[in-house]
Scaffold this motif. Structure first.
Motif, PDB file in Angstrom:
ATOM      1  N   LEU A 112       1.156  -1.140  -0.079  1.00 49.66           N
ATOM      2  CA  LEU A 112       0.138  -0.094  -0.092  1.00 49.66           C
ATOM      3  C   LEU A 112       1.074   1.178  -0.313  1.00 49.66           C
ATOM      4  CD1 LEU A 112      -3.405  -0.601   2.440  1.00 49.66           C
ATOM      5  CD2 LEU A 112      -3.191   0.286  -0.181  1.00 49.66           C
ATOM      6  N   PRO A 115       3.056   4.166  -6.231  1.00 49.63           N
ATOM      7  CA  PRO A 115       2.067   4.819  -7.942  1.00 49.63           C
ATOM      8  C   PRO A 115       0.748   4.269  -7.580  1.00 49.63           C
ATOM      9  CG  PRO A 115       4.493   4.556  -7.922  1.00 49.63           C
ATOM     10  CD  PRO A 115       3.964   3.779  -6.566  1.00 49.63           C
ATOM     11  N   TRP A 116      -0.939   4.761  -8.188  1.00 43.00           N
ATOM     12  CA  TRP A 116      -1.583   4.038  -7.881  1.00 43.00           C
ATOM     13  C   TRP A 116      -2.347   3.544  -9.651  1.00 43.00           C
ATOM     14  CZ3 TRP A 116      -4.847   5.765 -11.861  1.00 43.00           C
ATOM     15  CH2 TRP A 116      -4.520   6.846 -12.972  1.00 43.00           C
ATOM     16  N   TRP A 117      -1.095   3.690 -10.391  1.00 40.43           N
ATOM     17  CA  TRP A 117      -1.420   3.314 -11.791  1.00 40.43           C
ATOM     18  C   TRP A 117      -0.213   2.311 -11.483  1.00 40.43           C
ATOM     19  CZ3 TRP A 117       1.406   7.365 -10.744  1.00 40.43           C
ATOM     20  CH2 TRP A 117       2.825   8.215 -11.337  1.00 40.43           C
TER      21      TRP A 117
ATOM     22  N   THR D 169      -3.936  -3.354  -9.747  1.00 44.09           N
ATOM     23  CA  THR D 169      -3.160  -2.787  -9.518  1.00 44.09           C
ATOM     24  C   THR D 169      -2.990  -2.198  -8.066  1.00 44.09           C
ATOM     25  OG1 THR D 169      -5.159  -0.985  -9.789  1.00 44.09           O
ATOM     26  CG2 THR D 169      -3.661  -2.164 -11.854  1.00 44.09           C
ATOM     27  N   GLN D 170      -2.189  -1.212  -7.806  1.00 46.95           N
ATOM     28  CA  GLN D 170      -1.986  -0.089  -6.858  1.00 46.95           C
ATOM     29  C   GLN D 170      -3.390   0.465  -6.197  1.00 46.95           C
ATOM     30  OE1 GLN D 170       1.629  -1.141  -5.459  1.00 46.95           O
ATOM     31  NE2 GLN D 170       0.416   0.749  -4.039  1.00 46.95           N
ATOM     32  N   LEU D 171      -3.830   0.864  -6.953  1.00 40.85           N
ATOM     33  CA  LEU D 171      -5.153   2.052  -7.416  1.00 40.85           C
ATOM     34  C   LEU D 171      -6.425   0.992  -6.753  1.00 40.85           C
ATOM     35  CD1 LEU D 171      -6.997   4.143  -7.695  1.00 40.85           C
ATOM     36  CD2 LEU D 171      -7.860   3.296 -10.375  1.00 40.85           C
ATOM     37  N   ASN D 174      -5.477   0.627  -2.921  1.00 44.78           N
ATOM     38  CA  ASN D 174      -5.993   1.899  -2.740  1.00 44.78           C
ATOM     39  C   ASN D 174      -7.076   1.746  -2.154  1.00 44.78           C
ATOM     40  OD1 ASN D 174      -3.477   2.352  -2.524  1.00 44.78           O
ATOM     41  ND2 ASN D 174      -3.475   3.828  -4.337  1.00 44.78           N
ATOM     42  N   LEU D 185      -5.295   2.652   5.320  1.00 43.81           N
ATOM     43  CA  LEU D 185      -4.514   3.957   4.073  1.00 43.81           C
ATOM     44  C   LEU D 185      -3.763   4.954   4.193  1.00 43.81           C
ATOM     45  CD1 LEU D 185      -4.539   3.252   0.818  1.00 43.81           C
ATOM     46  CD2 LEU D 185      -6.625   4.536   1.158  1.00 43.81           C
ATOM     47  N   ILE D 190      -1.039   7.672   1.593  1.00 44.28           N
ATOM     48  CA  ILE D 190      -2.725   7.735   0.291  1.00 44.28           C
ATOM     49  C   ILE D 190      -3.525   8.353   1.075  1.00 44.28           C
ATOM     50  CG2 ILE D 190      -3.996   6.510  -1.308  1.00 44.28           C
ATOM     51  CD1 ILE D 190      -0.941   5.617  -2.140  1.00 44.28           C
ATOM     52  N   THR D 195      -8.098   9.576  -3.308  1.00 43.08           N
ATOM     53  CA  THR D 195      -9.443   8.234  -3.418  1.00 43.08           C
ATOM     54  C   THR D 195     -10.205   7.777  -3.600  1.00 43.08           C
ATOM     55  OG1 THR D 195      -7.207   7.107  -1.749  1.00 43.08           O
ATOM     56  CG2 THR D 195      -8.354   5.791  -3.615  1.00 43.08           C
TER      57      THR D 195
END
Ligand SMILES: Nc1ncnc2c1ncn2[C@@H]1O[C@H](COP(=O)(O)OP(=O)(O)OP(=O)(O)O)[C@@H](O)[C@H]1O
Ligand SMILES: Nc1ncnc2c1ncn2[C@@H]1O[C@H](COP(=O)(O)OP(=O)(O)OP(=O)(O)O)[C@@H](O)[C@H]1O
Ligand SMILES: [Mg+2]
Ligand SMILES: [Mg+2]
Lengths: 522, 318, 368, 311
Positions: A112, A115-117, D169-171, D174, D185, D190, D195
């Motif tokens: 966690l 970077p989100w992408w 994905t990280q997203l 999140n 989070l 983040i 988010t």
């Protein structure tokens, strides 16, 4: 005794606090606190419940902003605006309350923050974790769901997370409260290795022995103000006993040397008295996130204090819940004063005098948004004199609540304050007050002093002893072996949902229990 | 009695080229002809109109036209309460002298003619009826249309589909169901359904019949010529003005509430819309049939009940 | 979701020194209610201006027709009756943490059963008894209807938002089927139930057109408020709502309480349907669905589930809907504008209430 | 097969089922995103209406369906922005704001339609379909599934794209953390508010697209209240799907097929009241819930605004 760093910025400080003040509605949680944190040092932060330790940590980790004063990072005044900012500054925190996502795996929790992408870089993480765990000598199950881990394991994950993040400053807020003596020693050794690698550590605990054993520098908070500091030079010069008595003096005024080393009064339990609580061959089926229990049997006589020792997560909670009626049993029976209570509900068991003090004070022990006053009576809703013919008697409730607040020394701005706003220790006092109320015959204490400061711990232990002395049967579940040894008549050891043995609390009890815990015969 | 102003209450805005617009336009025309004031309360929905009725009564209306079958419980009650005469629909038994008059509008005669026309013109010998709901006035037209088709040519298939309950605004549903009905072979669609009828129109405009040719649409109540793109075959147009004019006259003559008003082919208050898509010979035959109905030679009984209509469809489909 | 049960500003003060505070509190309340409404009116007014309508004229009609004229206020008060029952039902559910979003289905089924039973019962018993029986039947039917989501939630842990939404879709269709196929009045071509004669309906208040259902609604919501805030039963429900695990730990029979909450909430929604039919409508027509539930839900939240505040907001909603229709008609604005107005008022009130709550909280706690 | 249930008719039914399912699918996918992140988005019906109206306006005036989709997404996002500001940023009650937005957009779009289109009732030309070679030649299924507007394929592709985002994905991490334990989070660095805002805006875009599909492809026109509760169905679908996009697809198709079944039964002349048939999909789901209903796996923090450091 107060540090000089408040006047001149010391270049060696990673982080320094200058005159930091933080107010909440009704309380000044931190009152112009000065603090210096250096690499290569374990800085122990001590203070009673509600002294403002966690609040201070909150400001260092970007959760809260100081109302006054400033924080220097590497000598530069820095406003730590968010947890992200704190992480970027190299400040890693293990919070007092669990901060992992229960539905994600350990690996995902550690990932966690990327970077989100991106795709989560699992391989990279695995390599890194392998490296860190090797040097630290711990193991983690990377692909287990966090909800399946014991609290102790979760704490290790959180420490690991701070390490994965390359923290320069590691903050541990009451991280030993969930650990066994062995775990505590390991953590101590770990901290030592880390500071030797050049990290700075802030370590919060309520156990003075830990402070003396692991610390390099000690600061003591009281009512939000820093009342004293023992710098490393002095620290090294003094022996453990001297340090402890010095701390005790700072925190509580003049007292005897080691208040925790209280002598267990020898009590006589009439062996012929009929047991108050009889548990026979009790079994609980395991669930997704909890181990089961198998063939648990024990008796407790009036006035007797039976302890349950064991590493956290070995079925202690299941046992307590099964006895209280909160968890369905698979087989076996429980008798209270000779009468079976297997078919009774939680409320009915309580009415017969069975009390259960939970270890999860926010999760199930209290209703956080309700006033402190109401939380004293959650288990008595509808009972006289607080309710008459179903109608609430606010005057009665407030009168009794005020009395309990005084008697148990609950620090709260008012009776109307939502209970979740109190510090953890003060919430615990509300629970204690509630369970020891009239009518109790058998009381189950699950980690009763977890999170309590020294004074409160001692007071609570005395209350529990008094409870037994009144002729009640007491089951005391704790991961703190010292606590058990200082109070119990007999101590049973639980491992993997099984009672592996029971020992009389005599001189050799400590070794016997230790052997049982690591799987040897007593 | 003296008539100074009339008020009309409609469930939706009077811009639907249908029930609401015909009512509003007719009331305006009738009021203008009689030289009285007109108050229009539109878009009131299908809920409780008592507040509006009371207010209009208090404001001095001489007649309240409750132009929706959903208003026919409330309106007579308010009439009794305020002593202001009301006109309601679909309740021939509710007459009360000086207070409550009924106008039961049914275009079944026109729908019958439309059925005859559709059967004549269907290339695929298959026509469809698509409705968004099943209120009585639509049921009678659906039934009469089917009877017309069968009278013209028993071999022509009639397909009947209801979009769904309370789907007045379900334009997408209108289009979807109409497309299915076209796919089942129909090349003429007889459509009834406020907002959703625009979806039916859209389906007709964008879907080809089984033979690759045009699908035609037969509308009801209003005249959608202004928005037609060449797919409108006809419409069973209702002209309610004579009804409202008669009401005003009866009010003046103190005979209000003694009779039911209706519309029919005779005075052209129900008529089939002539469009360029209808060949002249077919139109001429339809005109003859119209005469037969007016003269009583052909009789068409209105069927108001939904279950009866569906039963009728089941039998005609085979 | 958590319901904030923190004590709100409306606590009643008894001693003399507090009386001053109370007056200031009332002024403050008034300001915090009227201020946002004024702001909302300005925002909505600019929309009116954009479509070429004089906002002042519009609002003066809303006021005159919804509030200030004798006729208008009577209509407004009459409209309130079913809304109060619905609000009472939602207060019980929401305070207990149950998201009963199926109010419309329960309302309609209550309405249909009341409409079916009352005209039949008046034939065989005195009107007052028939009314009471119809109320009871409507309540029971709505309660039974709520059993499915209640049991699923209580014993299977199935989320009630899903089930109540599904049951409301189902209930709406079922109500239609009942009207068209079972309880249909054979005397009309329009599919509707038999009509209860005006003289057999709930009596009107004094010489007005206000239904006595208003009083029933007020009694219902005040009772609910007192039960929820002053009794052990209410506290139990609030514990279940605020922390279900704490409720189990405290030995409360959570499943039974859950079923009770649904039954009470749905029963009140059923009574709302009944009071509308027996007091005003007289029958139910096919496809009738006033969807009051959707408008009442935000109102109950704005009131922070406080019954007295809910009465105020329901009153405001009624004024807007009665006055808005009239104003729209007079100025040639489509009636849809009323929806826009209600929406803006709700949003601005939510915003103001939030600001006020924060302000109050910090001020009150600092005083200690 | 000939006669009533000829191939053409069957494939039209199936085609109709798909067309009816797509708006529900988009709404459900959108709602799922918000719910995953801990926001109960009850305003989705309003977002769909905004998308339907603006999508129609865009497509009608530009003559391009794709431009219409663009404007519809913009419309949905605009409404979602209000929701994000009020419910995510300052933490107002999500249900109040959601319902208020739905009511407001019902009124506003009806009002705009009244002034703009209530005389002309403009309609779009037929949409052109993208034929998938080979597959489209399969009897019945081919013409129904593989001769659809390109946006239909894209919507289905989106199901798998979303599945990828959630799981790979990280997203995805999140979003799940934001819904299950936002504080965790936050301390992982983040921004929870950001988010959740991303999630809500995506919901707005998807709901807007769903509305546009309904108006432009489903109906070919806009009329007031055109969504008819599709947004609420989307909420139900999202909750039933327990976080998995594919289940939203199945659910949406179930509803679509049930709608087509209604038509099929009527065309076959089976005399059952439509109200009864209309209850079928809901009955089916309720029975499934009764039989298999287990603890709902809704995110723990669903509906609870996040405030850093609050106790
Ligand atoms: N977010 C908050 N809102 C209101 N009051 C707070 C908040 N956080 C802390 N407090 C109050 O500030 C004081 C200090 O609390 P803090 O948690 O820092 O104590 P602590 O020293 O960590 O205690 P413990 O040993 O019990 O964990 C307490 O009185 C607490 O009630
Ligand atoms: N001083 C107090 N002593 C005991 N209980 C209290 C006290 N203050 C609040 N409570 C409890 O908290 C609940 C919430 O209080 P609050 O004042 O918000 O009630 P309410 O529902 O808003 O009713 P009202 O506005 O009529 O006072 C009360 O019902 C009561 O159970
Ligand atoms: Mg702390
Ligand atoms: Mg209050």
């Amino acid at each position: 005794m107060s540090s000089a760093s408040s006047l001149s910025v010391d270049k060696r400080d990673i982080v320094a606090l200058e005159g930091v003040t933080k107010r909440f509605p009704g309380v000044v949680a931190n009152d112009s606190v000065d603090l210096a944190i250096r690499p290569g040092e374990v800085h122990v932060l001590l203070g009673e419940n509600g002294a403002g330790k966690s609040t201070l940590i909150g400001m260092l980790s970007g959760l809260q902003q100081p109302d006054e004063g400033r924080i220097l990072v590497d000598g530069e005044p820095t406003a730590i605006t968010s947890p992200r900012h704190a992480l970027a500054l190299g400040i890693g925190t293990v919070f007092q309350h669990m901060m992992l996502v229960p539905t994600l795996t350990v690996a995902e929790n550690l990932l966690l923050g990327g970077p989100w992408w991106q795709r989560p870089k699992t391989e990279e993480l695995e390599a890194r974790v392998a490296e860190i765990t090797r040097t630290l000598g711990i193991t983690v199950k990377l692909h287990a769901r966090v909800s399946e881990l014991s609290l102790g394991e979760q704490q290790q994950v959180e420490i690991l997370r701070a390490m994965v993040r390359n923290s320069r400053l590691l903050i541990l807020d009451e991280s030993t409260s969930m650990l066994t003596p062995k775990g505590i020693d390991e953590l101590g050794a770990l901290m030592r290795r880390l500071v030797e690698q050049g990290l700075a550590i802030v370590f919060i605990t309520h156990k003075l022995k830990e402070a003396a054993a692991f610390g390099d520098r000690i600061s003591v908070l009281k009512l939000g103000r820093k009342v004293g500091e023992i710098p490393p030079e002095r620290f090294r010069a003094l022996g453990e006993q001297v340090i402890i008595s010095e701390i005790v003096e700072l925190m509580f005024g003049k007292q005897k040397d080691d208040p925790e080393a209280a002598e267990r009064p020898v009590r006589t339990i009439h062996a012929e008295a009929a047991p108050l609580l009889q548990v026979h061959d009790l079994g609980v089926a395991p669930t997704d996130d909890a181990p089961g229990l198998s063939s648990i049997s024990f008796d407790i006589r009036p006035g007797e204090l039976l302890g349950i020792a064991g590493i956290d997560g070995n079925g202690q909670k299941q046992l307590a819940e099964a006895l209280a009626g909160q968890r369905a049993t698979a087989y076996g029976s429980v008798r209270l004063q000779g009468a079976t209570i297997d078919a009774l509900s939680v409320g009915e068991r309580r009415e017969r005098g069975l009390r259960y003090l939970t270890d999860d004070r926010l999760g199930e022990g209290t209703v956080g948004t309700f006033p402190v006053s109401i939380n004293f009576f959650l288990k008595q809703v509808g009972a006289a004199p607080f309710w008459r013919r179903g109608v609430e008697q606010r005057a009665e409730i407030d009168k009794r609540a005020a009395q309990l607040v005084r008697e148990y020394d609950v620090r709260t701005p008012s009776l109307k304050t939502p209970v979740a706003r109190l510090s953890g220790g003060n919430i615990q006092k509300v629970l204690l007050a509630r369970e020891l109320a009239e009518g109790a015959k058998v009381v189950i204490f699950n980690k009763p002093t977890y999170g309590l400061d020294l004074a409160n711990t001692l007071a609570s232990r005395q209350r529990i002893r008094d409870t037994a002395a009144r002729g009640l049967a007491v089951l005391l579940i704790s991961t703190d072996l010292e606590e058990l040894l200082s109070m119990c008549d007999r101590i049973a050891v639980i491992a993997n949902g099984l009672l592996v043995g029971t020992v009389e609390n005599a001189d050799d009890a400590r070794t016997k229990i230790g052997r049982l815990m690591i799987g040897l015969a007593a | 009695a003296e008539v100074t102003s009339i008020a009309i209450l409609t469930p939706e805005e009077g811009t639907d080229y249908g029930w609401n617009q015909q009512g509003i336009d007719a009331a305006k025309a009738a009021a203008k002809a009689a030289g009285v004031e007109i108050v229009m309360a539109q878009g009131l929905g299908y809920g409780d109109v008592r507040p509006t009725l009371r207010e209009l009564a208090a404001d001095g209306a001489s007649l309240l036209i409750a132009h929706a079958s959903g208003y026919n419980t409330a309106a007579p009650e308010i009439a009794k309460e305020t002593k202001v005469p009301v006109a309601i629909v679909d309740t021939p038994t509710g007459l009360e002298k000086g207070l409550v008059a009924d106008y039961t509008l049914s275009g079944h005669q026109g729908a019958y003619l439309a059925g005859r026309l559709a059967a004549k013109m269907s290339r695929s010998k298959s026509v469809g009826i698509v409705v968004s709901g099943e209120p009585p006035s639509w049921n009678s037209q659906s039934a009469a249309f089917a009877q017309g088709v069968k009278a013209e040519n028993p071999d022509v298939k009639v397909t009947y589909a209801v979009i769904g309950p309370a789907a007045y605004s379900d334009a997408a549903g209108g289009k979807r169901v109409t497309e299915s009905v076209i796919a089942s072979g129909a090349d003429i669609i007889f459509g009834q359904g406020n907002g959703s009828s625009f979806g039916m129109l859209q389906a007709v405009e964008t879907t080809k019949a089984g033979d690759g040719g045009k699908v035609y649409f037969i509308d009801v109540i209003g005249d959608k010529t202004p928005i037609d793109k060449g797919f409108l075959l006809s419409s069973v147009v209702w002209n309610i003005e004579p009804v409202y004019a008669a009401m005003i006259a009866d009010l003046k003559a103190d005979t209000f509430g003694t009779k039911s008003y209706s519309i029919g082919l005779k005075d052209d208050s129900v008529k089939l819309l002539k469009t360029a898509a209808i060949p002249d010979d077919a139109w001429a035959e339809i005109q003859t049939l119209r005469e037969d109905i007016i003269s009583g030679k052909t009789k068409i009984e209105p069927v108001y009940d939904a279950a009866a209509v569906r039963a009728l469809m089941t039998s005609v489909a085979q | 979701m958590s319901i904030d049960t923190a004590p709100s500003a409306g606590a009643t003060a008894l001693d003399a020194t507090a009386a001053v505070v109370t007056r200031r509190d009332i002024q403050h309340r008034l300001l915090m209610t009227l201020g946002p409404i004024l702001a909302a009116l300005i925002i909505a007014g600019s929309i009116l201006l954009a479509v070429g309508v004089d906002p002042l004229a519009y609002y003066s009609f809303v006021l005159k027709r919804g509030l200030l004229s004798p006729l208008g206020i009577q209509q407004t008060l009459t409209r309130m009756a079913p809304l109060l029952f619905l609000a009472a039902g939602l207060i019980v559910a929401f305070r207990a943490g149950m998201w009963n979003l199926g109010g419309d289905g329960q309302f309609l089924l209550g309405a249909v059963t009341a409409a079916a039973s009352a005209p039949a019962l008046v034939q065989v018993m005195p009107a007052w008894l028939a009314l009471i029986c119809s109320f009871v039947i409507a309540m029971l039917v709505a309660m039974i209807w709520s059993l499915v989501p209640a049991l699923l939630r209580a014993y299977q842990g199935v989320n009630e938002i899903i089930t109540t939404l599904m049951m409301t879709f189902l209930g709406t269709s079922l109500a239609n089927v009942l009207v068209k196929l079972v309880f249909r009045d054979p005397g009309t071509t329009v599919p509707q139930t038999r009509t209860l004669p005006v003289e057999d309906r709930l009596p009107r208040l004094f010489d007005t057109t206000i239904t006595s259902g208003l009083l029933l609604g007020l009694v219902a919501i005040i009772t609910v408020h007192l039960v929820m805030t002053r009794t052990a039963f209410g506290l139990k429900l609030r514990i279940v709502g605020a922390n279900p695990r704490a409720a189990i730990h405290a030995g409360l029979g959570v499943p039974k309480l859950t079923v009770a909450v649904f039954a009470i909430s749905a029963g009140l929604a059923g009574l709302a349907g009944a009071v509308d039919i027996l007091g005003v409508q007289g029958n139910v027509r096919a496809d009738w669905n006033p969807a009051y539930g959707l408008a009442v839900i935000p109102v109950v939240f704005l009131a922070r589930m406080n019954g007295f505040a809910a009465i105020g907001f329901v009153f405001l909603l009624s004024v807007l809907s009665i006055g808005g229709e009239s104003a729209a008609r007079r100025l040639g604005v489509p009636n849809h504008f009323t929806l826009v107005l209600v929406s803006i008022v709700l949003i601005v009130l939510a915003l103001a209430e939030y600001l006020d709550h924060r302000y109050n909280q910090s001020r009150r706690e600092l005083k200690r | 097969m000939t006669g009533l249930f000829g191939e053409i008719f069957l494939s039209a039914l199936l085609f109709g089922a798909v067309t009816a399912a797509i708006p529900l699918l988009l709404a459900g996918l959108g709602e799922q995103m918000s719910e995953k992140a801990g926001v109960l988005n009850i305003g989705i019906e309003g977002m769909m209406l905004a998308g339907a109206y603006l999508g129609f306006v865009g497509a009608f005036y530009s003559g391009s369906l794709w431009l219409g989709f663009l404007t519809s997404a913009g419309g949905g996002i605009a409404v979602a922005l209000v929701m994000a500001l009020l419910c995510v940023r300052i933490g107002l009650n999500q249900i109040v704001i959601g319902i208020a937005l739905t009511l407001g957009l019902e009124g506003l779009t009806a009002l705009l339609h009244h002034f703009q289109f209530s005389r002309s009732y403009p309609r779009l030309p037929a949409v052109d379909v993208t034929v998938i070679p080979l597959l489209s030649d399969i009897p019945v299924i081919g013409p129904a599934l593989f001769r659809q507007h390109l946006s239909v394929y894209l919507a289905v592709a989106l199901v798998f794209a979303m599945g990828y985002v959630y799981r790979r994905t990280q997203l995805g991490l999140n979003l799940q953390a934001a819904g299950d334990k936002p504080a965790a989070l936050d301390v992982a660095g983040i921004d929870v508010v950001r988010t959740r805002t991303i999630a809500v805006l995506t919901t707005g875009a998807l709901a807007g697209l769903g509305g546009a599909f309904l108006a432009n492809v489903g109906a070919g026109l806009f009329i007031p209240f055109i969504t008819n509760g599709a947004g609420f169905l989307g909420i139900v679908l999202a909750m039933l799907a327990r976080g998995r996009p594919v289940w939203v697809l199945f659910g949406a198709l179930l509803f679509g097929v049930c709608l087509s079944l209604t038509t099929a039964m009527q065309v076959a002349g089976i005399n059952i009241p439509t109200d009864v048939i209309q209850m079928l999909p809901f009955l089916a789901v309720m029975i499934m819930l009764v039989l298999f209903g287990r603890r709902a796996s809704l995110p723990a923090a669903l509906g609870i605004p996040y405030e850093r450091g609050a106790r």
